[in-house]
Enzyme design. Structure first.
Site, PDB file in Angstrom:
ATOM      1  CG  ASP A   8     -45.043 -15.771 -13.509  1.00 23.30           C
ATOM      2  OD1 ASP A   8     -44.368 -16.683 -12.993  1.00 23.30           O
ATOM      3  OD2 ASP A   8     -45.315 -14.696 -12.932  1.00 23.30           O
TER       4      ASP A   8
ATOM      5  CB  THR B 170     -51.048 -18.015  -4.947  1.00 21.75           C
ATOM      6  OG1 THR B 170     -50.340 -18.289  -3.737  1.00 21.75           O
ATOM      7  CG2 THR B 170     -52.505 -17.715  -4.620  1.00 21.75           C
TER       8      THR B 170
ATOM      9  CB  VAL C 141     -49.601 -14.011 -14.577  1.00 22.44           C
ATOM     10  CG1 VAL C 141     -49.911 -12.791 -15.448  1.00 22.44           C
ATOM     11  CG2 VAL C 141     -49.968 -13.727 -13.125  1.00 22.44           C
TER      12      VAL C 141
ATOM     13  CE1 TYR D  71     -29.210 -16.416  -3.553  1.00 25.35           C
ATOM     14  CE2 TYR D  71     -29.606 -18.762  -3.804  1.00 25.35           C
ATOM     15  CZ  TYR D  71     -29.923 -17.556  -3.219  1.00 25.35           C
ATOM     16  OH  TYR D  71     -30.955 -17.483  -2.304  1.00 25.35           O
TER      17      TYR D  71
ATOM     18  CB  ALA E  70     -37.511 -20.177 -13.213  1.00 27.66           C
ATOM     19  CG  ASP E  71     -40.071 -16.594  -9.404  1.00 30.29           C
ATOM     20  OD1 ASP E  71     -39.123 -17.358  -9.134  1.00 30.29           O
ATOM     21  OD2 ASP E  71     -40.854 -16.163  -8.534  1.00 30.29           O
ATOM     22  NE  ARG E  72     -35.078 -14.644  -5.594  1.00 27.37           N
ATOM     23  CZ  ARG E  72     -34.227 -14.848  -4.590  1.00 27.37           C
ATOM     24  NH1 ARG E  72     -33.946 -16.088  -4.198  1.00 27.37           N
ATOM     25  NH2 ARG E  72     -33.646 -13.815  -4.000  1.00 27.37           N
TER      26      ARG E  72
ATOM     27  CB  THR F 120     -46.840 -17.445  -2.655  1.00 24.29           C
ATOM     28  OG1 THR F 120     -47.780 -17.679  -3.719  1.00 24.29           O
ATOM     29  CG2 THR F 120     -47.156 -18.366  -1.498  1.00 24.29           C
TER      30      THR F 120
END
Length: 256
Positions: A6, A10, A13, A100, A108-110, A132
């Protein structure tokens, strides 16, 4: 074993799954200048230290940093050539309908967090991701991504305040003795801890008013522990929500 990555603005992970179980994890600084070989050495070193250098059967990755993502593709092909790579991007199977205006705008993380939240906790749900930026992602009762809120993150806000206010300095984030600060450091700490907790509670409450039933509220992200104890609306703290989502997306796209 499945390696999940991920990449945030900043921090990056990394996690290692054996089946459904997260067996190890690491957090490193994100550096968009890091080459594929540097990334490969770093990951191999982490895996070797954990005595897990061999046996990677797949790689799953999401990123908010396009330059870093290019290097991940090269790294995976060179360092893990026999492991299929799944990158969360348009066209990949996620099982998440994105309601949306322009689905390609959604990070992508969402999407990864939406899938993990719905799979683990059902819906409706609100994911509060402290990174961030502080993201509020809204999941419907059917697992759809409905949209959400993007707000400046804790570290960004602290840095901005310290750089724009001549008499204020960057302070260590810690809970002060009281919400009424008795010195500048405590006053700043109160603003950070209680201010962001109030932001979370206020936004979650407003979102919940728009939903047909009470949502489960899940907090994740590296900065969540800073304010979590003072948040009144958070039901679950899952620091590995995104890593779990990456595992789920890999399983949807690579047959056993």
């Amino acid at each position: 074993m499945l390696l999940v990555i991920d990449i945030g603005n900043t921090h990056t992970v990394l996690g290692l799954f054996s089946g459904d179980t997260l067996v190890d994890h690491w957090r490193v600084a994100t550096d968009a200048r890091r080459t594929a070989d540097e990334l490969g050495f770093l990951i191999r070193g982490l895996l070797g230290q954990a005595r897990r250098a061999d046996g990677i059967t797949g790689v799953s990755c999401c990123s908010t940093v396009p330059a870093a993502l290019r290097e991940v593709r090269t790294m995976s092909a060179r360092w893990f050539p026999d492991a299929p790579l799944v990158v969360v991007e348009p066209g990949i199977r996620t099982g998440v309908p994105v309601l949306y205006d322009n689905p390609r705008e959604v990070g992508a993380d969402r999407i990864v967090n939406t899938l993990a939240a719905f799979t683990l906790h059902g819906g409706p749900a609100i994911v509060v991701d402290f990174g961030t930026s502080t993201n509020f992602d809204v999941v419907s009762a059917r697992g759809e991504f409905l949209g959400g809120v993007l707000a400046p993150g804790i570290d960004i806000s602290i840095d901005a305040l310290a750089s724009r206010a001549a008499q204020l300095v960057k302070v260590q984030v810690a809970k002060p003795r009281s919400v009424i600060g008795k010195n500048t450091v405590e006053a700043l700490q109160a603003g950070i801890v209680y201010g962001f907790a109030a932001q979370v509670d206020g936004i979650v409450t407003r979102i919940a008013e728009q939903l047909p039933s009470r949502p489960v509220v899940i907090a994740t992200g590296g900065l969540a522990p800073v304010v979590l104890d003072e948040c009144r609306t958070v039901d679950v703290h899952d620091p590995w929500l995104t890593l779990t989502g990456l595992r789920l997306i890999f399983e949807r796209n690579v047959p056993e």
